[in-house]
Scaffold this motif. Structure first.
Motif, PDB file in Angstrom:
ATOM      1  N   ASP A 239      53.414  74.466  52.769  1.00 40.37           N
ATOM      2  CA  ASP A 239      52.942  74.292  54.243  1.00 40.37           C
ATOM      3  C   ASP A 239      54.269  74.365  55.155  1.00 40.37           C
ATOM      4  N   ALA A 240      55.375  73.914  54.722  1.00 41.95           N
ATOM      5  CA  ALA A 240      56.475  73.581  55.669  1.00 41.95           C
ATOM      6  C   ALA A 240      57.296  75.035  55.726  1.00 41.95           C
ATOM      7  N   ILE A 241      57.420  75.739  54.634  1.00 41.67           N
ATOM      8  CA  ILE A 241      58.177  77.016  54.880  1.00 41.67           C
ATOM      9  C   ILE A 241      57.227  77.960  55.312  1.00 41.67           C
ATOM     10  N   ARG A 242      55.783  78.005  55.150  1.00 40.12           N
ATOM     11  CA  ARG A 242      55.024  79.244  55.887  1.00 40.12           C
ATOM     12  C   ARG A 242      54.921  79.385  57.241  1.00 40.12           C
ATOM     13  N   HIS A 243      55.735  78.279  57.942  1.00 37.36           N
ATOM     14  CA  HIS A 243      56.125  78.326  59.179  1.00 37.36           C
ATOM     15  C   HIS A 243      57.143  78.825  59.908  1.00 37.36           C
ATOM     16  N   SER A 244      57.874  79.228  58.927  1.00 39.94           N
ATOM     17  CA  SER A 244      59.311  79.689  59.207  1.00 39.94           C
ATOM     18  C   SER A 244      59.774  81.133  58.917  1.00 39.94           C
ATOM     19  N   SER A 245      60.453  81.661  59.827  1.00 40.47           N
ATOM     20  CA  SER A 245      60.858  83.018  59.463  1.00 40.47           C
ATOM     21  C   SER A 245      62.389  82.916  60.033  1.00 40.47           C
ATOM     22  N   ILE A 246      63.553  83.306  59.144  1.00 43.45           N
ATOM     23  CA  ILE A 246      64.819  83.477  59.643  1.00 43.45           C
ATOM     24  C   ILE A 246      65.309  84.765  59.609  1.00 43.45           C
ATOM     25  N   PRO A 247      65.252  85.248  60.907  1.00 46.49           N
ATOM     26  CA  PRO A 247      65.860  86.879  60.836  1.00 46.49           C
ATOM     27  C   PRO A 247      67.332  86.907  60.947  1.00 46.49           C
ATOM     28  N   MET A 248      67.744  85.698  61.160  1.00 44.16           N
ATOM     29  CA  MET A 248      69.122  85.881  61.428  1.00 44.16           C
ATOM     30  C   MET A 248      70.203  86.395  60.152  1.00 44.16           C
ATOM     31  N   PHE A 249      69.740  86.014  59.177  1.00 41.82           N
ATOM     32  CA  PHE A 249      70.465  86.708  57.886  1.00 41.82           C
ATOM     33  C   PHE A 249      70.439  88.039  57.935  1.00 41.82           C
ATOM     34  N   GLY A 250      69.292  88.862  58.254  1.00 42.08           N
ATOM     35  CA  GLY A 250      69.680  90.305  58.411  1.00 42.08           C
ATOM     36  C   GLY A 250      70.399  90.706  59.621  1.00 42.08           C
ATOM     37  N   ALA A 251      70.119  90.027  60.657  1.00 40.42           N
ATOM     38  CA  ALA A 251      70.664  90.382  61.796  1.00 40.42           C
ATOM     39  C   ALA A 251      72.010  90.051  61.910  1.00 40.42           C
ATOM     40  N   LEU A 252      72.495  89.137  61.383  1.00 42.85           N
ATOM     41  CA  LEU A 252      74.105  88.816  61.174  1.00 42.85           C
ATOM     42  C   LEU A 252      74.696  89.400  59.991  1.00 42.85           C
ATOM     43  N   GLY A 253      73.847  89.890  58.973  1.00 45.88           N
ATOM     44  CA  GLY A 253      74.539  90.636  57.634  1.00 45.88           C
ATOM     45  C   GLY A 253      74.876  89.350  56.785  1.00 45.88           C
ATOM     46  N   MET A 254      74.295  88.344  57.110  1.00 45.32           N
ATOM     47  CA  MET A 254      74.389  87.290  55.876  1.00 45.32           C
ATOM     48  C   MET A 254      73.796  87.206  54.905  1.00 45.32           C
ATOM     49  N   ASP A 255      74.430  86.779  53.574  1.00 42.07           N
ATOM     50  CA  ASP A 255      73.570  86.359  52.509  1.00 42.07           C
ATOM     51  C   ASP A 255      72.925  85.178  52.452  1.00 42.07           C
ATOM     52  N   HIS A 256      71.608  85.128  52.161  1.00 43.10           N
ATOM     53  CA  HIS A 256      70.851  83.821  52.165  1.00 43.10           C
ATOM     54  C   HIS A 256      71.303  82.830  51.063  1.00 43.10           C
TER      55      HIS A 256
END
Length: 114
Positions: free
Chosen positions: A31-48
């Motif tokens: 339920d908690a993670i279903r509300h999240s999207s973290i586009p910064m990894f792709g946008a900044l070229g970071m590895d999750h």
């Protein structure tokens, strides 16, 4: 340098018939993670994999939660799960069935970037 928290999400889950604390906790985490999207990894070229994920679940019987199973289900980052006293058990007075309700806090941290 120390990690910096950049996300905290909260969730709730339950197991209505099996009194399974791990199942209720898994549903709270989902339920908690279903509300999240973290586009910064792709946008900044970071590895999750640089992300540290710290999960705390609250249930009435924390020793009945399989934290290793829950951590293995998390889709990103280096995860740890801790169970603590919290949540709620609700008993149906008509049939004695206990509903297990869990709460979860999912926090994500990254090394300081600046």
């Amino acid at each position: 340098m120390s990690d910096r928290r950049f996300i905290i999400e909260m969730g709730m889950g339950n197991d209505q018939y099996g009194q399974d604390y791990t199942k209720a906790a898994a549903r709270a985490i989902e339920d908690a993670i279903r509300h999240s999207s973290i586009p910064m990894f792709g946008a900044l070229g970071m590895d999750h994999s640089q992300m540290r994920v710290q999960v705390t679940v609250g249930v009435q019987e924390p020793d009945k939660v399989d934290c290793a199973v829950l951590a293995a289900k998390l889709p990103r980052g280096q995860a740890t799960v801790t169970a603590t006293f919290g949540g709620l058990n609700v008993t149906n007075p008509d049939d004695g069935n206990v509903i297990v309700i869990a709460s979860a806090a999912v926090e994500a941290f990254l090394p300081f970037q600046g």
